[in-house]
Design an enzyme around this catalytic site. Structure first.
Site, PDB file in Angstrom:
ATOM      1  N   ARG A  89     -39.465  -7.919   8.549  1.00 55.59           N
ATOM      2  CA  ARG A  89     -38.488  -8.230   9.594  1.00 55.59           C
ATOM      3  C   ARG A  89     -38.432  -9.779  10.346  1.00 55.59           C
ATOM      4  O   ARG A  89     -39.590 -10.320  10.436  1.00 55.59           O
ATOM      5  CB  ARG A  89     -38.957  -7.292  10.832  1.00 55.59           C
ATOM      6  CG  ARG A  89     -39.080  -5.829  10.438  1.00 55.59           C
ATOM      7  CD  ARG A  89     -39.130  -4.986  11.762  1.00 55.59           C
ATOM      8  NE  ARG A  89     -37.901  -5.080  12.715  1.00 55.59           N
ATOM      9  CZ  ARG A  89     -37.748  -4.570  13.983  1.00 55.59           C
ATOM     10  NH1 ARG A  89     -38.856  -3.790  14.360  1.00 55.59           N
ATOM     11  NH2 ARG A  89     -36.875  -4.754  14.726  1.00 55.59           N
ATOM     12  N   ASP A 236     -39.401 -11.237  21.730  1.00 57.11           N
ATOM     13  CA  ASP A 236     -39.918 -11.192  20.287  1.00 57.11           C
ATOM     14  C   ASP A 236     -40.084 -12.697  19.940  1.00 57.11           C
ATOM     15  O   ASP A 236     -40.856 -12.769  18.909  1.00 57.11           O
ATOM     16  CB  ASP A 236     -38.835 -10.559  19.269  1.00 57.11           C
ATOM     17  CG  ASP A 236     -38.694  -8.942  19.735  1.00 57.11           C
ATOM     18  OD1 ASP A 236     -38.097  -8.780  20.618  1.00 57.11           O
ATOM     19  OD2 ASP A 236     -39.103  -8.177  18.815  1.00 57.11           O
ATOM     20  N   LYS A 248     -34.583  -7.784  22.210  1.00 57.55           N
ATOM     21  CA  LYS A 248     -33.847  -6.699  21.877  1.00 57.55           C
ATOM     22  C   LYS A 248     -32.332  -6.866  22.178  1.00 57.55           C
ATOM     23  O   LYS A 248     -32.035  -7.377  23.389  1.00 57.55           O
ATOM     24  CB  LYS A 248     -34.282  -5.423  22.433  1.00 57.55           C
ATOM     25  CG  LYS A 248     -33.587  -4.201  22.149  1.00 57.55           C
ATOM     26  CD  LYS A 248     -33.287  -4.025  20.625  1.00 57.55           C
ATOM     27  CE  LYS A 248     -34.705  -4.004  19.861  1.00 57.55           C
ATOM     28  NZ  LYS A 248     -34.347  -4.227  18.296  1.00 57.55           N
TER      29      LYS A 248
HETATM   30  O1  MRU Z   1     -36.931  -3.664  17.140  1.00 60.54           O
HETATM   31  P1  MRU Z   1     -38.175  -3.618  17.888  1.00 60.54           P
HETATM   32  O2  MRU Z   1     -38.294  -2.198  18.565  1.00 60.54           O
HETATM   33  O3  MRU Z   1     -39.456  -3.938  17.266  1.00 60.54           O
HETATM   34  O4  MRU Z   1     -37.989  -4.538  19.218  1.00 60.54           O
HETATM   35  C1  MRU Z   1     -39.043  -4.598  20.257  1.00 60.54           C
HETATM   36  C2  MRU Z   1     -38.417  -5.501  21.400  1.00 60.54           C
HETATM   37  O5  MRU Z   1     -37.375  -6.159  21.416  1.00 60.54           O
HETATM   38  C3  MRU Z   1     -39.576  -5.731  22.510  1.00 60.54           C
HETATM   39  O6  MRU Z   1     -38.807  -6.126  23.761  1.00 60.54           O
HETATM   40  C4  MRU Z   1     -40.301  -7.020  22.266  1.00 60.54           C
HETATM   41  O7  MRU Z   1     -40.798  -6.780  20.724  1.00 60.54           O
HETATM   42  C5  MRU Z   1     -41.260  -7.089  23.198  1.00 60.54           C
HETATM   43  S1  MRU Z   1     -42.613  -6.026  22.786  1.00 60.54           S
HETATM   44  C6  MRU Z   1     -44.066  -6.403  23.906  1.00 60.54           C
END
Ligand code: MRU
Length: 348
Positions: A89, A236, A248
């Protein structure tokens, strides 16, 4: 209610809570080799930036283990594993930070004649503990921003499940709640993977914090009616140079609405989610399979042959962010480079 562990190491394997099955089933997936970990990250058995980072670190440990006691070939194997894990990812910086750190440590340990496997395992365990500790500190710094009686909106899942434990954005809400504040959490469902409705609601229910799930498209209307006290989300990747926040898909829309309606918009993230180098145009935004958009709960929802766009993340500019809550305190988005001196371990 007991909180399930996002991940744990036992008997030479990594166990990951299968987040695809939540909230209805709690099942752990056993990862015996680094390829299992890579698959788990790609398929979002484990997800959330800090949890991905720590799982990836254990993935490098597993690569080292499977090369046995023979020292020859170990370096190549670790490098191969690192590349495969990093290809899973592209957006969450924790993945690259953790893997690069492990590769560097493996090289150092070998040069110094230390047991590489033991050194890496020790480091992965340390990262896991440090993540929980960082989240608790984020909670302590952030809880003062959440007023008593607040209705707090979050997004996606930035809770214990997205980390090793306690959570970042949920950690802030949780620390305020544990202090005795009355709080209601608004949980946008977060299409297409429904991390809000499935995971955040699951966690809040277990902790005992009152919540209500909303569809993603209700957020602006609720803000316009004055029904949202503040918003706290995770990240992220926080771009320290410019103050942009990668999170996200849908976060940007929330931040624009929040600015328009005068709702404070906070980002909670540990330094392991910080990128002190890149600018927004350099960040790769993950694009996932269009079937995630074209289906709901496994059922097709669009005419056969429809195409879809499936961007997994967006980038929120700094002028929409009221503050960034870290384990070192609360910062304005324009002042994030000050944190570089605390950067736990720099990435290559
Ligand atoms: O696609 P994901 O579920 O891995 O995305 C997660 C997010 O966007 C969270 O908001 C981010 O990783 C912060 S986690 C503390």
């Amino acid at each position: 209610m007991r909180e399930p562990r996002t991940l744990y190491w036992k008997g030479g394997s990594l166990y990951l809570l299968d987040q695809r099955l939540l909230p209805h089933r709690e099942r752990y997936v056993r990862c015996r080799g680094y390829r299992d970990v890579a698959r788990a990250i790609r398929e979002m058995i484990v997800r959330g930036a800090p949890a991905i980072g720590v799982a990836a670190a254990y993935g490098v440990v597993l690569a080292c283990k499977s090369s046995g006691s023979k020292k020859t070939g170990l370096e190549t194997r670790v490098m191969e594993a690192a590349e495969e894990i990093k290809s899973t990812r592209p957006t969450a910086v924790n993945l690259f930070w953790a893997v690069d750190r492990m590769v560097r440590l493996a090289k150092e340990a070998k040069e110094r004649g230390l047991d590489v496997y033991e050194t890496l395992l020790h480091e992965a365990n340390r990262m896991a503990e440090a993540d929980i500790e960082a989240n608790r500190r984020i909670g302590e710094y952030g809880k003062g921003l959440v007023p008593d009686g607040a209705t707090v909106m979050t997004y996606c899942n930035a809770g214990g499940l997205a980390t090793v434990g306690y959570g970042t954005a949920i950690g802030v809400i949780r620390a305020a709640f544990e202090e005795g504040k009355k709080i209601l959490v608004l949980v946008p469902e977060t299409r297409p993977k429904l991390q809000g409705a499935r995971l955040t609601a699951y966690e809040l229910k277990r902790i005992g914090i009152p919540y209500k799930i909303i569809t993603d498209n209700m957020a602006a209307m609720l803000m316009s009616r004055g029904e949202v006290s503040c918003i706290v989300v995770g990240a992220d990747r926080v771009l320290a140079r410019t103050g942009h926040v990668v999170n996200k898909i849908g976060t940007l829309g929330l931040a624009i609405s929040a600015k328009y309606f005068g709702v404070p918009f906070y980002v909670a993230a540990p330094l392991s989610s910080f990128d002190f180098e890149k600018r927004p145009e350099d960040v790769k935004i993950e694009e996932r399979d269009e079937r995630e958009v074209l289906t709901f709960a496994g059922k097709s929802i669009a005419p056969n042959g429809s195409k879809a766009v499936n961007l997994a993340f967006d980038i929120t500019p700094p002028d929409l962010v009221s503050a960034v809550i870290t384990e070192y305190g609360v910062y304005e988005p324009s002042g994030l480079m000050m944190l570089e001196k605390y950067a736990p371990l720099d990435t290559e």
